[in-house]
Design an enzyme around this catalytic site. Structure first.
Site, PDB file in Angstrom:
ATOM      1  N   CYS A 181      -4.858 -15.350  13.548  1.00 49.05           N
ATOM      2  CA  CYS A 181      -3.428 -15.013  13.479  1.00 49.05           C
ATOM      3  C   CYS A 181      -3.251 -13.494  13.587  1.00 49.05           C
ATOM      4  CB  CYS A 181      -2.866 -15.519  12.146  1.00 49.05           C
ATOM      5  SG  CYS A 181      -1.177 -14.977  11.863  1.00 49.05           S
TER       6      CYS A 181
HETATM    7  N1  MHO Z   1       2.402 -19.528  10.231  1.00 46.31           N
HETATM    8  C1  MHO Z   1       0.997 -19.495  10.430  1.00 46.31           C
HETATM    9  C2  MHO Z   1       0.472 -18.445  11.313  1.00 46.31           C
HETATM   10  C3  MHO Z   1       1.433 -17.650  12.055  1.00 46.31           C
HETATM   11  S1  MHO Z   1       0.603 -16.790  13.162  1.00 46.31           S
HETATM   12  C4  MHO Z   1       1.624 -15.768  13.911  1.00 46.31           C
HETATM   13  C5  MHO Z   1       0.251 -19.358   9.171  1.00 46.31           C
HETATM   14  O1  MHO Z   1       0.609 -18.536   8.333  1.00 46.31           O
HETATM   15  O2  MHO Z   1      -0.758 -20.039   9.074  1.00 46.31           O
HETATM   16  O3  MHO Z   1       0.013 -17.673  14.083  1.00 46.31           O
END
Ligand code: MHO
Length: 276
Positions: free
Chosen positions: A81
């Site tokens: 991420c």
């Molecule tokens: N919402 C996901 C990741 C977001 S990322 C921009 C989480 O916190 O696992 O892929």
């Protein structure tokens, strides 16, 4: 008046010679230079006018104008991420800008909701006089597990895109070094840089944006949210909120930024008085 013989400037013969020389310089050399001189003067006056405008405006883009080393180097990589890596690298001295986006895939126009085969990617511009690409690579490999199974397709894979042969060679070298450290083969997807599509605004400096009260206090510096993308100050703030650089390091660094005294004082004051 007795000017004294030793003063050759006032010796009759030399005075004549000097006059001739000055005439030569004036007529033959100075006049051709006049347009250049006037152009420079014009540029200077325009710059002064512009500078006055931005000092009044306090816009971050102008405050940081002298901070951008034109010989910056770009690095592109994915390590899961992209929110976290943007904070991590934003806190590293020598990193000028950070931005998150999508790379490594084949589909056109990737977005967060329509990622295709692209990967969440971080792109940084850094000053090679302060930070070297080898160290960028070490930070990259030491801060994620590069052999994780694909999860949600290619969205979070370990990905590295080199921008030239020099980067390619360094990747080969540091990869071997990191394999020794890790004790296994590294499976990062490595290839020549192809494209980087900037991610949606809400993903840029994501952790800094979790502090809306702080952003409110910076509104005059960042009159629109897009300015956060290219700002070094914003990159460091985004690192600071996640603990990737200390307040003291941040303050020390600003004190040494090659920007105007007023601009430096302004940023320091903002940082020190910030209510989170
Ligand atoms: N919402 C996901 C990741 C977001 S990322 C921009 C989480 O916190 O696992 O892929």
């Amino acid at each position: 008046m007795n000017v004294g013989k030793s003063n050759h400037l006032f010796n009759g013969n030399i005075t004549k010679e000097l006059c001739e020389r000055m005439l030569n310089v004036n007529i033959c050399n100075r006049i051709p230079l006049l347009p250049i001189f006037l152009t420079k003067l014009y540029d200077y006056l325009e710059w002064m006018h512009y500078r006055k405008g931005f000092v009044d405006m306090n816009c971050i883009k102008d405050i940081e104008r002298d901070l951008i080393n034109e010989r910056f180097v770009t690095a592109t990589f994915g390590m899961g991420c992209f929110w976290g890596p943007e904070s991590r690298f934003g806190g590293i001295e020598g990193v000028i800008r950070t931005r998150v986006g999508y790379s490594g895939g084949t589909t056109d126009n990737p977005t967060y909701r329509n990622l295709g085969d692209h990967t969440e990617t971080l792109q940084i511009d850094f000053d090679p006089q302060v930070l070297c690409y080898e160290d960028v690579l070490r930070h990259f490999w030491r801060n994620h597990y590069p052999n994780r199974d694909e999860y949600k397709g290619r969205q979070y894979i370990s990905l590295l895109r080199y921008h030239n042969d020099e980067q390619k060679l360094k990747i080969e070298k540091i990869k071997r070094e990191m394999e020794q450290e890790l004790g296994e083969q590294i499976e990062t997807d490595i290839a020549l840089f192809d494209q980087f599509k900037l991610a949606e605004e809400r993903h840029q400096k994501y952790y800094l944006k979790r502090y809306p009260k702080a952003l409110e206090q910076l509104e005059d510096l960042f009159p629109n949210a897009e300015l956060l993308v290219n700002s070094t100050f914003a990159a460091r703030l985004n690192g600071f909120v996640k603990g990737f650089l200390t307040r003291d390091t941040f303050i020390y660094e600003i004190k040494h930024w090659p920007i105007g005294t007023n601009e430096r004082d302004l940023l320091l004051k903002r940082l020190i008085s910030m209510k989170w």
